[in-house]
Enzyme design. Structure first.
Site, mmCIF file in Angstrom:
data_model
loop_
_atom_site.group_PDB
_atom_site.id
_atom_site.type_symbol
_atom_site.label_atom_id
_atom_site.label_comp_id
_atom_site.label_asym_id
_atom_site.label_seq_id
_atom_site.Cartn_x
_atom_site.Cartn_y
_atom_site.Cartn_z
ATOM 1 N N SER A 13 0.842 -1.209 0.000
ATOM 2 C CA SER A 13 0.000 0.000 0.000
ATOM 3 C C SER A 13 0.873 1.254 0.000
ATOM 4 O O SER A 13 0.530 2.248 -0.645
ATOM 5 C CB SER A 13 -0.980 -0.002 1.178
ATOM 6 O OG SER A 13 -0.321 0.156 2.404
ATOM 7 N N LEU A 84 11.213 -7.279 3.660
ATOM 8 C CA LEU A 84 11.508 -8.014 4.890
ATOM 9 C C LEU A 84 12.859 -8.735 4.907
ATOM 10 O O LEU A 84 13.210 -9.345 5.908
ATOM 11 C CB LEU A 84 10.378 -9.001 5.197
ATOM 12 C CG LEU A 84 9.029 -8.328 5.506
ATOM 13 C CD1 LEU A 84 7.944 -9.361 5.760
ATOM 14 C CD2 LEU A 84 9.144 -7.360 6.686
ATOM 15 N N ASN A 101 14.374 3.554 4.066
ATOM 16 C CA ASN A 101 13.429 2.569 4.597
ATOM 17 C C ASN A 101 12.380 3.284 5.447
ATOM 18 O O ASN A 101 12.661 4.345 6.011
ATOM 19 C CB ASN A 101 14.182 1.557 5.468
ATOM 20 C CG ASN A 101 13.280 0.466 6.033
ATOM 21 O OD1 ASN A 101 12.412 -0.078 5.337
ATOM 22 N ND2 ASN A 101 13.459 0.142 7.310
ATOM 23 N N HIS A 103 9.971 2.586 8.793
ATOM 24 C CA HIS A 103 9.768 1.672 9.913
ATOM 25 C C HIS A 103 8.525 2.122 10.690
ATOM 26 O O HIS A 103 8.388 3.319 10.980
ATOM 27 C CB HIS A 103 10.995 1.669 10.831
ATOM 28 C CG HIS A 103 10.915 0.621 11.889
ATOM 29 N ND1 HIS A 103 11.138 -0.712 11.631
ATOM 30 C CD2 HIS A 103 10.574 0.694 13.192
ATOM 31 C CE1 HIS A 103 10.954 -1.410 12.744
ATOM 32 N NE2 HIS A 103 10.616 -0.582 13.710
ATOM 33 N N GLU A 173 2.075 6.778 7.375
ATOM 34 C CA GLU A 173 2.997 6.363 6.311
ATOM 35 C C GLU A 173 2.521 6.866 4.955
ATOM 36 O O GLU A 173 3.289 7.436 4.176
ATOM 37 C CB GLU A 173 3.109 4.834 6.281
ATOM 38 C CG GLU A 173 3.775 4.271 7.509
ATOM 39 C CD GLU A 173 3.949 2.768 7.458
ATOM 40 O OE1 GLU A 173 4.934 2.289 8.014
ATOM 41 O OE2 GLU A 173 3.105 2.062 6.870
HETATM 42 C C1 GRF Z 1 4.495 -0.791 6.686
HETATM 43 O O1 GRF Z 1 3.876 -0.654 7.932
HETATM 44 C C2 GRF Z 1 5.963 -0.467 6.779
HETATM 45 O O2 GRF Z 1 6.279 0.465 7.747
HETATM 46 C C3 GRF Z 1 6.540 -1.779 7.173
HETATM 47 O O3 GRF Z 1 5.809 -2.716 6.450
HETATM 48 C C4 GRF Z 1 4.495 -2.238 6.229
HETATM 49 C C5 GRF Z 1 4.211 -2.372 4.778
HETATM 50 O O4 GRF Z 1 2.878 -2.125 4.465
HETATM 51 N N1 GRF Z 1 7.955 -1.779 7.064
HETATM 52 P P1 GRF Z 1 2.422 -2.054 2.954
HETATM 53 O O5 GRF Z 1 2.892 -3.330 2.271
HETATM 54 O O6 GRF Z 1 3.029 -0.844 2.337
HETATM 55 O O7 GRF Z 1 0.927 -1.987 2.992
#
Ligand code: GRF
Length: 185
Positions: A13, A84, A101, A103, A173
Site C-alpha cells: 500500500s 523483509l 526505509n 519503519h 505512512e
Molecule cells: C508498513 O507498515 C511499513 O512500515 C513496514 O511494512 C508495512 C508495509 O505495508 N515496514 P504495505 O505493504 O506498504 O501496505
C-alpha cells in the site's frame, strides 16, 4: 529525472502511494518494483500503473542479481517499503545515502531483528506507550540504525488495539512517505 526502485515483500500500500505520487512528476519516476515474493500483491499494484516488476530469490539477491538489475535500470534511489529481507552489504554500498526505509515505530524504539509488521504494534501496546509513529531513515549495514530523516507521531489511546495502532501508523505512512522521498531526491 531521478529513477526510483521500490523493494517490497507484501501488500504494497505504501508502494502504491509512491507510484501514485510520482505518476506525473517531472522530478522522479518509479521505474521498477522488485519483490522477493512472486505472489506479493505489490506486483498487481505495479501492473495497474504499468510499472515494470522484477522478482528474485534471497539467493539471487545475495549473488548480486538484484544489484545488477538495479544498475541495468539505472536506478538512482532505492525505496524499501515493507521489504523483509536483510539487504546485502554490496547493495547498500552501491547506493550511499540513496537507500531509504520506512519503519512503523519511533526508532530507536521497536527496531532491529524480528521487529516488523504487527509485532511492532503488539510490542507498543504491551509496553503501554502513549504514542507511536513512523520513522523514515537511510539504510546502512545495521538495518534500522541509519540516519533518521523524518519522524511523525500519533497518540496511542488506552482503547487502541495492535490493529487500530497499525491503522493509525499506516495512515501516517501514506501521508508522509511520498513527500519525504520527493524532498530526498
Ligand atoms: C508498513 O507498515 C511499513 O512500515 C513496514 O511494512 C508495512 C508495509 O505495508 N515496514 P504495505 O505493504 O506498504 O501496505
Amino acid at each position: 529525472m531521478k529513477r526510483l526502485a521500490i523493494l517490497a515483500s507484501g501488500s504494497g500500500s505504501n508502494a502504491e502511494k509512491i507510484m501514485e505520487h510520482f505518476r506525473y512528476s517531472q522530478k522522479a519516476k518509479v521505474s521498477l518494483i522488485a519483490s522477493n515474493k512472486s505472489d506479493a500483491f505489490v506486483l498487481e499494484r505495479a501492473k495497474k500503473y504499468g510499472i515494470p516488476t522484477f522478482t528474485f530469490t534471497p539467493k539471487e539477491m545475495e549473488s548480486g542479481e538484484l544489484l545488477g538489475k538495479l544498475q541495468a535500470e539505472m536506478i538512482d534511489f532505492v525505496i524499501l517499503a515493507g521489504f523483509l529481507l536483510k539487504i546485502p552489504e554490496d547493495l547498500i554500498r552501491a547506493f550511499p545515502n540513496r537507500m531509504v526505509n520506512i519503519h512503523p515505530a519511533l526508532l530507536p524504539n521497536y527496531g532491529g531483528k524480528g521487529m516488523y509488521g504487527m509485532k511492532v504494534h503488539q510490542a507498543v501496546k504491551a509496553a503501554g506507550d502513549t504514542q507511536t509513529g513512523i520513522t523514515i531513515h537511510l539504510v546502512n549495514e545495521n538495518y534500522d540504525e541509519g540516519k533518521i530523516i523524518f519522524q511523525a507521531a500519533t497518540p496511542v489511546l488506552p482503547e487502541d488495539s495492535p490493529e487500530t495502532i497499525a491503522e493509525k501508523v499506516h495512515a501516517l505512512e501514506h501521508r508522509y512517505f511520498p513527500e519525504v522521498i520527493e524532498s530526498l531526491v
